[in-house]
Design a protein around this motif. Structure first.
Motif, PDB file in Angstrom:
ATOM      1  N   HIS A 140       0.958  -1.306   0.005  1.00 22.82           N
ATOM      2  CA  HIS A 140      -0.006   0.044  -0.096  1.00 22.82           C
ATOM      3  C   HIS A 140       0.793   1.181  -0.076  1.00 22.82           C
ATOM      4  CE1 HIS A 140      -2.980   2.827   1.312  1.00 22.82           C
ATOM      5  NE2 HIS A 140      -4.041   2.097   1.190  1.00 22.82           N
ATOM      6  N   PRO A 141       0.581   2.267  -0.575  1.00 20.54           N
ATOM      7  CA  PRO A 141       1.582   3.289  -0.915  1.00 20.54           C
ATOM      8  C   PRO A 141       1.466   4.248   0.410  1.00 20.54           C
ATOM      9  CG  PRO A 141      -0.685   3.876  -2.153  1.00 20.54           C
ATOM     10  CD  PRO A 141      -0.643   2.335  -1.562  1.00 20.54           C
ATOM     11  N   THR A 142       0.461   4.315   1.231  1.00 20.05           N
ATOM     12  CA  THR A 142       0.570   5.311   2.326  1.00 20.05           C
ATOM     13  C   THR A 142       0.063   4.699   3.791  1.00 20.05           C
ATOM     14  OG1 THR A 142      -1.899   5.636   1.930  1.00 20.05           O
ATOM     15  CG2 THR A 142      -0.278   7.167   0.854  1.00 20.05           C
ATOM     16  N   ALA A 143      -0.472   3.295   3.753  1.00 20.39           N
ATOM     17  CA  ALA A 143      -0.675   2.858   4.927  1.00 20.39           C
ATOM     18  C   ALA A 143       0.313   1.969   5.356  1.00 20.39           C
ATOM     19  CB  ALA A 143      -2.048   2.052   4.884  1.00 20.39           C
ATOM     20  N   ARG A 144       0.860   1.912   6.610  1.00 19.77           N
ATOM     21  CA  ARG A 144       1.916   1.048   7.080  1.00 19.77           C
ATOM     22  C   ARG A 144       1.480  -0.353   7.151  1.00 19.77           C
ATOM     23  NH1 ARG A 144       5.666   2.885  11.189  1.00 19.77           N
ATOM     24  NH2 ARG A 144       3.954   4.218  12.110  1.00 19.77           N
ATOM     25  N   ASN A 145       2.154  -1.431   6.707  1.00 18.42           N
ATOM     26  CA  ASN A 145       2.427  -2.621   6.822  1.00 18.42           C
ATOM     27  C   ASN A 145       0.855  -3.285   6.271  1.00 18.42           C
ATOM     28  OD1 ASN A 145       4.374  -2.732   8.593  1.00 18.42           O
ATOM     29  ND2 ASN A 145       3.309  -2.942  10.444  1.00 18.42           N
ATOM     30  N   VAL A 146       0.563  -2.662   5.023  1.00 19.41           N
ATOM     31  CA  VAL A 146      -0.564  -3.284   4.256  1.00 19.41           C
ATOM     32  C   VAL A 146      -0.069  -3.705   3.098  1.00 19.41           C
ATOM     33  CG1 VAL A 146      -2.954  -2.825   2.938  1.00 19.41           C
ATOM     34  CG2 VAL A 146      -2.370  -1.523   5.302  1.00 19.41           C
ATOM     35  N   LEU A 147      -0.350  -5.013   2.887  1.00 21.02           N
ATOM     36  CA  LEU A 147       0.105  -5.740   1.715  1.00 21.02           C
ATOM     37  C   LEU A 147      -0.637  -6.321   0.740  1.00 21.02           C
ATOM     38  CD1 LEU A 147       2.835  -6.788  -0.007  1.00 21.02           C
ATOM     39  CD2 LEU A 147       2.667  -8.754   1.609  1.00 21.02           C
ATOM     40  N   LEU A 148      -0.765  -6.260  -0.331  1.00 19.29           N
ATOM     41  CA  LEU A 148      -1.834  -6.774  -1.335  1.00 19.29           C
ATOM     42  C   LEU A 148      -1.047  -8.118  -1.833  1.00 19.29           C
ATOM     43  CD1 LEU A 148      -4.358  -5.453  -3.793  1.00 19.29           C
ATOM     44  CD2 LEU A 148      -2.531  -7.025  -4.831  1.00 19.29           C
ATOM     45  N   SER A 149      -2.075  -9.144  -2.127  1.00 23.37           N
ATOM     46  CA  SER A 149      -1.309 -10.380  -3.044  1.00 23.37           C
ATOM     47  C   SER A 149      -2.542 -10.770  -4.046  1.00 23.37           C
ATOM     48  CB  SER A 149      -0.903 -11.643  -2.078  1.00 23.37           C
ATOM     49  OG  SER A 149      -2.138 -11.985  -1.338  1.00 23.37           O
ATOM     50  N   ALA A 150      -2.267 -11.345  -5.126  1.00 22.90           N
ATOM     51  CA  ALA A 150      -3.230 -11.830  -6.022  1.00 22.90           C
ATOM     52  C   ALA A 150      -2.479 -13.236  -6.686  1.00 22.90           C
ATOM     53  CB  ALA A 150      -3.211 -10.739  -7.319  1.00 22.90           C
ATOM     54  N   GLY A 151      -3.568 -14.088  -6.575  1.00 25.33           N
ATOM     55  CA  GLY A 151      -3.038 -15.647  -7.133  1.00 25.33           C
ATOM     56  C   GLY A 151      -3.679 -15.896  -8.104  1.00 25.33           C
ATOM     57  N   ALA A 152      -3.422 -17.284  -8.384  1.00 26.88           N
ATOM     58  CA  ALA A 152      -4.094 -17.951  -9.661  1.00 26.88           C
ATOM     59  C   ALA A 152      -5.242 -18.506  -9.315  1.00 26.88           C
ATOM     60  CB  ALA A 152      -2.861 -19.128 -10.279  1.00 26.88           C
ATOM     61  N   ASP A 153      -5.601 -18.391  -8.088  1.00 23.30           N
ATOM     62  CA  ASP A 153      -7.101 -18.754  -7.560  1.00 23.30           C
ATOM     63  C   ASP A 153      -7.976 -17.532  -7.556  1.00 23.30           C
ATOM     64  OD1 ASP A 153      -5.975 -16.876  -5.642  1.00 23.30           O
ATOM     65  OD2 ASP A 153      -5.964 -18.525  -4.027  1.00 23.30           O
ATOM     66  N   ASN A 154      -7.682 -16.660  -8.503  1.00 24.83           N
ATOM     67  CA  ASN A 154      -8.254 -15.309  -8.616  1.00 24.83           C
ATOM     68  C   ASN A 154      -8.734 -14.728  -7.699  1.00 24.83           C
ATOM     69  OD1 ASN A 154      -8.378 -16.523 -11.374  1.00 24.83           O
ATOM     70  ND2 ASN A 154     -10.292 -17.410 -11.117  1.00 24.83           N
ATOM     71  N   LEU A 155      -8.154 -14.573  -6.520  1.00 25.93           N
ATOM     72  CA  LEU A 155      -8.429 -13.921  -5.203  1.00 25.93           C
ATOM     73  C   LEU A 155      -7.305 -13.077  -5.233  1.00 25.93           C
ATOM     74  CD1 LEU A 155      -8.623 -16.824  -2.303  1.00 25.93           C
ATOM     75  CD2 LEU A 155     -10.490 -15.495  -3.388  1.00 25.93           C
ATOM     76  N   LEU A 156      -7.941 -11.672  -4.677  1.00 20.48           N
ATOM     77  CA  LEU A 156      -7.169 -10.671  -4.091  1.00 20.48           C
ATOM     78  C   LEU A 156      -7.136 -10.681  -2.480  1.00 20.48           C
ATOM     79  CD1 LEU A 156      -7.914  -7.406  -6.284  1.00 20.48           C
ATOM     80  CD2 LEU A 156      -5.949  -8.688  -6.377  1.00 20.48           C
ATOM     81  N   ILE A 157      -5.985 -10.571  -1.694  1.00 17.87           N
ATOM     82  CA  ILE A 157      -6.006 -10.648  -0.541  1.00 17.87           C
ATOM     83  C   ILE A 157      -5.199  -9.344   0.034  1.00 17.87           C
ATOM     84  CG2 ILE A 157      -5.431 -11.888   1.531  1.00 17.87           C
ATOM     85  CD1 ILE A 157      -5.758 -14.606   0.139  1.00 17.87           C
ATOM     86  N   LEU A 158      -5.767  -8.834   1.137  1.00 17.19           N
ATOM     87  CA  LEU A 158      -5.085  -7.681   1.746  1.00 17.19           C
ATOM     88  C   LEU A 158      -4.793  -8.059   3.058  1.00 17.19           C
ATOM     89  CD1 LEU A 158      -7.187  -5.917  -0.175  1.00 17.19           C
ATOM     90  CD2 LEU A 158      -5.655  -4.144   0.383  1.00 17.19           C
ATOM     91  N   TRP A 159      -3.437  -7.987   3.458  1.00 17.02           N
ATOM     92  CA  TRP A 159      -2.977  -8.325   4.711  1.00 17.02           C
ATOM     93  C   TRP A 159      -2.226  -7.040   5.464  1.00 17.02           C
ATOM     94  CZ3 TRP A 159      -2.878 -13.695   4.895  1.00 17.02           C
ATOM     95  CH2 TRP A 159      -2.954 -14.464   3.738  1.00 17.02           C
ATOM     96  N   ASN A 160      -2.423  -7.580   6.962  1.00 21.13           N
ATOM     97  CA  ASN A 160      -1.729  -6.432   7.764  1.00 21.13           C
ATOM     98  C   ASN A 160      -0.652  -7.254   8.471  1.00 21.13           C
ATOM     99  OD1 ASN A 160      -0.546  -5.206   9.898  1.00 21.13           O
ATOM    100  ND2 ASN A 160      -2.615  -4.805  10.964  1.00 21.13           N
ATOM    101  N   VAL A 161       0.606  -7.077   7.557  1.00 17.96           N
ATOM    102  CA  VAL A 161       1.912  -7.706   7.912  1.00 17.96           C
ATOM    103  C   VAL A 161       2.317  -7.483   9.308  1.00 17.96           C
ATOM    104  CG1 VAL A 161       4.453  -7.764   7.337  1.00 17.96           C
ATOM    105  CG2 VAL A 161       2.705  -7.331   5.449  1.00 17.96           C
ATOM    106  N   GLY A 162       1.878  -6.498   9.862  1.00 17.19           N
ATOM    107  CA  GLY A 162       2.336  -6.215  11.349  1.00 17.19           C
ATOM    108  C   GLY A 162       1.679  -7.271  12.351  1.00 17.19           C
ATOM    109  N   THR A 163       0.517  -7.952  11.850  1.00 19.58           N
ATOM    110  CA  THR A 163      -0.307  -8.687  12.937  1.00 19.58           C
ATOM    111  C   THR A 163      -0.146 -10.070  12.024  1.00 19.58           C
ATOM    112  OG1 THR A 163      -2.294  -8.388  11.813  1.00 19.58           O
ATOM    113  CG2 THR A 163      -1.360  -7.084  13.970  1.00 19.58           C
ATOM    114  N   GLY A 164       0.119 -10.174  10.928  1.00 20.20           N
ATOM    115  CA  GLY A 164       0.282 -11.696   9.984  1.00 20.20           C
ATOM    116  C   GLY A 164      -1.444 -11.938   9.787  1.00 20.20           C
ATOM    117  N   GLU A 165      -2.327 -10.944   9.715  1.00 19.40           N
ATOM    118  CA  GLU A 165      -3.630 -11.386   9.802  1.00 19.40           C
ATOM    119  C   GLU A 165      -3.953 -10.618   8.512  1.00 19.40           C
ATOM    120  OE1 GLU A 165      -5.478 -10.705  14.143  1.00 19.40           O
ATOM    121  OE2 GLU A 165      -5.324  -9.019  12.796  1.00 19.40           O
TER     122      GLU A 165
END
Length: 471
Positions: A140-165
């Motif tokens: 994420h360009p402005t929020a701390r520890n927010v990470l986006l991932s996209a997979g071949a299962d057609n899912l977009l998932i947003l994570w809080n890396v600071g908590t692993g959630e």
């Protein structure tokens, strides 16, 4: 007769040049995976490259200063059990990098400032939520520890890396393989391209598509899309006759393009790299031996061709340096890291100027390393512009800040005490210490040193007595 007026632009003479041979990175076995990612990511401290590795997936991290021939035993980052497909440096911590792999996981790593003596095998956190390979990650360009991932299962998932959630999962948006994902400037919207030939603008927090366009480029080969600073969408794709094409679109009127230009006939997917400070977009085709660059303006034809940097060898991938890592004293406005089969070659883009003074018009304030929001604030609906820094004094990278992951205890739901907003342990680890804390630590260290010096003096007196026979 009316005279033709040449368009005024300070970027009409952008000059690209490869560095000298001793400033390249040699003897690197670049990955041969057939996936259209850039295979390379760079920040003001480090260069990271996905490499070939037997029995799993790996990438190499090199300090920017470590040019020349790379030792064949140079340590790798080797936690994945299948090939690594994408890597991305955290924009808010130059020592943190995320990697995505065919083994369905995303891993986040803390890279030390010194070169480790052995392979890094233990990530700070492993993010598991995809059922198929993960080919795209983006911070994420402005929020701390927010990470986006996209997979071949057609899912977009947003994570809080600071908590692993897992913060959000977008499961019903895409009906086929996702080709690429891009954030807008504040991180409030996403743009995606997909194998179903749709370009979608998505509000991730509402988990809904704001607007979409079918087949902005009519060809079947992969498309790419990014947001411009003004909120327009720049796309690259193919025509029905397999010619490469670029387009500029207004999402408020997605039916008609602002601009649509055919380029050439080639199979390589065009990877766009965008500099919002100068509104220049650089197009690097996989397998091409050139970088084309265009300036996006408010005047017709809106996407203005500037020039082409050409070389002899084709590129396997490309890294793009953030603005704060450039040499402003040389009027450098972009730096690329071009991957060959066995080496990485930096390419410097400059705007020649006669003056040695700082060029204000080339370097407006640019996003710095401090996040504007916490993950919880962004998730609650708050948006913020990036926190900008001046490049006038040039940029000095901040010291290594350790990333810690805190697992929340779901049994411990005590309300916070007092009105003060709570911070996680990760936030504390990533925040800068105050002046008082630094002075207090210095005082404590001095007291410890004084005590040790006194103890050494006492022991030396005893030793003297022993040697003189008076003890």
């Amino acid at each position: 007769m009316s005279r033709r007026v040449v368009r005024q632009s300070k970027f009409r003479h952008v000059f690209g040049q490869a560095v000298k041979a001793d400033q390249m990175y040699e003897d690197i076995r670049v990955s041969k995976v057939t996936w259209d990612s850039s295979f390379c990511t760079v920040n003001p401290k480090f260069l990271a490259i996905i490499v070939e590795s037997g029995g799993g997936g790996a990438f190499m991290v090199l300090p920017l200063t470590k040019t020349g021939r790379v030792d064949k035993n140079h340590p790798l980052v080797t936690g994945h059990t299948a090939p690594v497909l994408d890597i991305d440096w955290c924009p808010h911590n130059d020592n943190v990098i995320a990697s995505a792999s065919e083994d369905t996981t995303v891993m986040v790593w803390q890279i030390p400032d010194h070169v480790p003596t052995r392979n890094l095998t233990e990530p700070v956190v492993t993010l598991e939520g995809h059922s198929k390979r993960v080919g795209i990650i983006s911070w994420h360009p402005t929020a701390r520890n927010v990470l986006l991932s996209a997979g071949a299962d057609n899912l977009l998932i947003l994570w809080n890396v600071g908590t692993g959630e897992m913060l959000l999962t977008l499961s019903d948006v895409h009906s086929d393989l996702i080709y690429n994902v891009g954030w807008n400037r504040t991180g409030s919207l996403l743009v995606t391209t997909c194998k179903d030939k749709h370009v979608r603008v998505i509000d991730p927090r509402k988990q809904q598509v704001v607007v979409e366009r079918f087949a902005p480029h009519e060809g079947m080969r992969p498309m790419r899309a990014i947001f411009t600073r003004e909120g327009h969408i720049f796309t690259t794709g193919f025509t029905r006759m397999s010619q490469r094409e670029l387009g500029l679109w207004d999402p408020k009127n997605f039916e008609e393009p602002i601009a649509l230009q055919e380029m050439d006939t080639s199979n390589g997917v065009l990877l766009p790299f965008y500099d919002p400070d100068s509104s220049i977009v650089y197009l690097c085709g996989k397998g091409d031996s050139s970088i084309r660059y265009f300036e996006i303006t408010a005047e017709a034809p809106y996407v203005h061709y500037l020039n082409t940097y050409s070389s002899k060898e084709p590129q396997r991938g490309m890294g793009f340096m953030p603005k704060r890592g450039l040499d402003v004293s040389k009027c450098e406005i972009a730096r690329f890291f071009k991957l060959h089969e066995r080496k990485c070659e930096p390419i410097v883009m400059t705007v020649p100027r006669k003056s040695d003074l700082f060029q204000d018009d080339l370097y407006p304030d640019t996003p710095g390393p401090e996040p504007a929001l916490e993950a919880e604030e962004w998730l609650a609906g708050k948006d913020a512009e990036p926190i900008l820094i001046s490049l006038r004094e040039s940029y000095v990278p901040v010291k290594n800040r350790e990333l810690k992951v805190t697992r929340k205890n779901i049994l411990d739901n005590k309300p916070p005490v007092g009105p003060r907003r709570s911070h996680s342990a990760c936030d504390a680890a990533l925040s800068r210490p105050s002046l008082e804390e630094v002075l207090e630590e210095i005082r404590a260290l001095r007291q410890t040193v004084q005590a040790q010096e006194k103890r050494i003096a006492d022991l030396e007196n005893k030793l003297c007595k022993f040697t003189n026979g008076t003890a």
